[in-house]
Scaffold this motif. Structure first.
Motif, short mmCIF file in Angstrom:
data_model
loop_
_atom_site.label_atom_id
_atom_site.label_comp_id
_atom_site.label_asym_id
_atom_site.label_seq_id
_atom_site.Cartn_x
_atom_site.Cartn_y
_atom_site.Cartn_z
N HIS A 35 38.40 37.81 40.26
CA HIS A 35 37.19 36.99 40.29
C HIS A 35 36.21 37.52 41.33
N CYS A 38 38.27 31.40 32.28
CA CYS A 38 37.54 32.19 31.29
C CYS A 38 38.49 32.96 30.38
N THR A 41 30.11 44.25 28.06
CA THR A 41 30.94 45.34 28.56
C THR A 41 30.01 46.48 28.90
N MET A 76 33.82 38.06 31.08
CA MET A 76 34.29 37.02 30.16
C MET A 76 33.69 35.67 30.52
N ILE A 97 34.36 37.85 25.55
CA ILE A 97 33.68 38.89 26.34
C ILE A 97 32.20 38.84 25.98
N GLY A 140 35.31 37.17 35.50
CA GLY A 140 34.88 35.89 34.96
C GLY A 140 35.41 34.80 35.87
N LEU A 168 38.03 43.31 34.53
CA LEU A 168 37.87 42.13 33.69
C LEU A 168 37.50 40.98 34.62
N LYS A 199 40.64 35.50 31.43
CA LYS A 199 40.91 36.89 31.81
C LYS A 199 42.40 37.15 32.07
N SER A 200 43.08 36.21 32.72
CA SER A 200 44.51 36.40 32.95
C SER A 200 45.31 36.29 31.66
N ASP A 226 46.64 41.73 37.92
CA ASP A 226 46.10 40.37 37.75
C ASP A 226 45.86 39.75 39.12
N ILE A 251 41.98 42.74 36.79
CA ILE A 251 41.49 41.38 36.54
C ILE A 251 41.24 40.71 37.88
#
Lengths: 332, 337
Positions: free
Chosen positions: B215, B54, B238, B230, B235, B50, B48, B56-57, B181, B213
């Motif tokens: 960056h 964005c 994918t 994201m 989203i 972004g 995931l 994601k977390s 994360d 997740i």
């Protein structure tokens, strides 16, 4: 002659566990107009070296215990703080990772930028300062500069704050810009903007940049020459093409092969460097990389390697670099 | 092997209220996550990615109801997590775990590593005290630490070792899914690769599913089977991990990928530099949220939210013009952004 020359620099810090030699025999030359990348992991001494150049070592804990930092005929380590602040302000500027800590949160952006301009141009009038500030803001790509000048730092995004810091650094038209992880806290698309800005500014002003980062990708993008540091010493120095193309030091090799790359196969096993970066109070004797080096022999944990010249502009600090280089050449 | 996904997220939404004024009334909402749907299969890694903000977390935390979702459903093995009561939710923690960026904050500094790792067994009443000790020793070995680490405290370990302890705790009860994360983001390069290898090993051994997740797009590419990108809480694309890096379809994915610095000074770069910053998630742009920064935006992008089109199994995209962008850009109407 290099513009800036760090010679055999040694710095020690007083800690709870006694005095530790954080920087040991560091030699770095910066040429006119070049971008020198300094790369290494946490605790390698890259930021401390930069702070020493700026005369900003935390006092009284940090102390320069040897060597010299030569700039325009002066040894910066021998200047009084008054003399140093004149050199620092006019000729050498620095930007940091988190501009929010460098900007004063209770003053408007315009006031802070104006102040740094006035510092270098004491005779400037209010109108001139305002006009210059606008020009600088515009120059570093801040849209709606007029409005931004009247805002507070927290009202700006991280990327914009870093642009303000760059504008402040440029207000004195410095010969050297030291950038310490200036894009590390930024998102990748914003990082691309800031790197582009630094490249443009350098092309325009011809200033020299020392770019400190842990990110080898950023180094490859921006630097023309690279110094790799490990545990307070220089491991290797070379042009960016040579360093990435044919690294000599086992640490550089390990570092380059352990980064995940976009073109590498997904879910494959990554090559690793065993162990962890040693803490500064527990540095190995001899070569500081010896306890993690796959090529280490008995001699490596006894005698300290010195930075040897391999060829023009190319240095390495490894007792075994000659044989390792040959082995690679033979097996290749 | 059955084909039903381990996790199915449907139209997950999380808005955080913003309170202000004298009586702290709700004056607006941060649209952290909007209408997010995806699936994770057994043993699969979904990346995931972004930029900051964005969402994601927030997605990761909403899955485990560490943030209570505003709307939407999260089906784990067919059962909707958002409808579970406290008791059921607690037993679900055996199956789903989460690892954070800084393990130090999630490890109790006053407990020994042995006690920290035995805790999941105590909570879920697994084994006798002696058995638990054996399990702890086994866990430590499994994540590459010496069993003697059980007698030491978290602060005695380096960042990489602490993350290993965090991972050991997460796998204690043999979960089926771990949400990571930014689990390797704070680690030095030379240590990061060790932890990535460890996660890949454990995944193979335990048939673990991971939601990774991060960056750092190169790290995500390395560890993921599929990647979801994201932007501003949604989203946008994918796709299979290799495919998305070879041929990104969404203009944002294209820009994001092209912004990654490549650790090779001889590499040629075809760079799309996005102008401006990410807009505020409090008042996200109308239509396609990316239209304010998109080089291909047209009037339809401003007025109409793009539907999520399923391209093939496990791959989808939300862009009005993706087909023209990837085939014939000249067929596109004038850019209005």
């Amino acid at each position: 002659m290099p513009l800036l020359s760090i010679e055999d620099l040694a710095i020690s810090f007083e800690t709870d566990e006694g005095v530790v030699d954080v920087i040991d025999e560091v030699n770095i030359d910066l040429e006119e107009g070049e971008t020198l990348g300094v790369v290494g992991e946490s605790g390698c001494g890259k930021s401390v070296t930069a702070l020493a150049v700026m005369g900003l070592l935390p006092k009284p804990a940090g102390r320069i215990t040897g060597g010299a930092i030569r700039f325009q005929g002066h040894d910066l380590t021998q200047l009084t703080s008054e003399e140093l602040s004149r050199v620092r302000g006019d000729q050498i500027a620095m930007i940091f990772q988190e501009p929010m800590t460098a900007l004063n949160p209770v003053h408007r952006v315009g006031k802070q930028l104006g102040e740094s301009y006035r510092l270098h141009h004491p005779e400037a009038s209010q109108a001139e300062i305002r006009q210059e500030s606008l020009r600088l803001m515009d120059h570093v790509g801040i849209p709606a500069a007029e409005r931004r000048l009247d805002e507070y730092p927290h009202q700006l995004s991280g990327g914009m704050r870093q642009r303000v810091m760059i504008a402040m650094a440029l207000s004195s038209t410095p010969r050297i810009l030291i950038a310490d992880e200036p894009t590390t806290a930024l998102d990748v698309t914003i990082q691309a903007q800031i790197l582009e800005l630094l490249r443009d500014l350098q092309a325009e002003h011809g200033m020299s940049i020392i770019f400190i980062t842990h990110d080898l990708g950023v180094i490859a993008e921006l630097a023309s020459r690279v110094v790799v540091m490990y545990a307070g010493r220089v491991a290797e120095e070379a042009s960016v093409e040579t360093l990435f193309g044919s690294p000599l030091h086992p640490y550089t090799k390990g570092l380059l092969s352990s980064i995940p790359r976009l073109e590498s196969e997904s879910k494959s096993v990554l090559p690793t460097i065993p162990g962890v970066v040693p803490s500064i109070s527990e540095l190995p004797v001899g070569c500081r990389f010896s306890n993690r080096c796959e090529f280490a022999q008995d001699q490596c944990s006894i005698s300290k390697p010195t930075l040897e010249q391999v060829s023009e502009g190319r240095n390495v600090s490894c007792l075994r670099w000659r044989e390792l280089d040959q082995n690679v050449a033979v097996s290749a | 092997m059955n084909d039903t996904p381990l996790l199915r997220v449907e139209q997950l939404t999380k808005h955080f209220p913003i309170r202000g004024g004298l009586f702290l009334r709700t004056v607006g909402h941060v649209h952290a996550v909007d209408d997010v749907s995806f699936e994770v299969r057994r043993g699969e890694t979904l990346g995931l990615v972004g930029e900051s903000g964005c969402g994601k977390s927030t997605v990761g935390k909403a899955l485990l109801r560490l943030h209570e979702p505003t709307a939407g459903s999260v089906f784990f093995e067919g059962e909707d997590i958002t409808q579970m009561d406290r008791k059921r939710l607690r037993s679900l923690r055996r199956d789903i775990q989460i690892i954070f960026q800084d393990p130090f904050e999630s490890l109790n500094a006053r407990h020994t590593v042995g006690k920290i790792l035995a805790e999941p067994f105590v909570i879920h009443k697994v084994g006798t005290p002696e058995e638990r000790q054996q399990r702890v020793a086994h866990l430590l070995e499994r994540v590459g630490l010496d069993p003697s680490a059980a007698n030491r405290f978290p602060h005695e370990f380096s960042g990489g070792q602490r993350q290993r302890i965090g991972i050991a705790r997460a796998i204690a009860l043999e979960p089926k899914l771990i949400v990571c994360d930014e689990a390797v983001s704070a680690l030095d390069v030379s240590v990061q690769s060790q932890v990535i290898n460890l996660l890949l090993d454990l995944q193979r051994e335990m048939n673990l599913a991971l939601i990774f997740i991060a960056h750092d797009l190169a790290v995500v590419k390395h560890i993921s089977d599929r990647v979801a990108v994201m932007y501003l809480g949604e989203i946008v694309e994918t796709e299979d991990a290799q495919q998305i890096y070879d041929a990104p379809k969404h203009p944002y994915t294209q820009a994001l990928l092209s912004a990654i610095p490549i650790p090779d000074p001889t590499a040629s770069r075809d760079r799309v530099i996005l102008s401006g910053d990410v807009p505020s998630p409090i008042t996200p742009p109308t239509g396609c949220r990316f239209h304010t920064r998109c080089a291909y935006a047209t009037s339809v992008c401003i007025n109409q939210k793009p539907a999520r089109e399923r391209i093939e199994v496990g791959a989808s995209i939300a862009c009005h013009h993706w087909e023209q962008i990837s085939t014939d850009k000249s067929a596109l109407p004038e850019n209005v952004a």
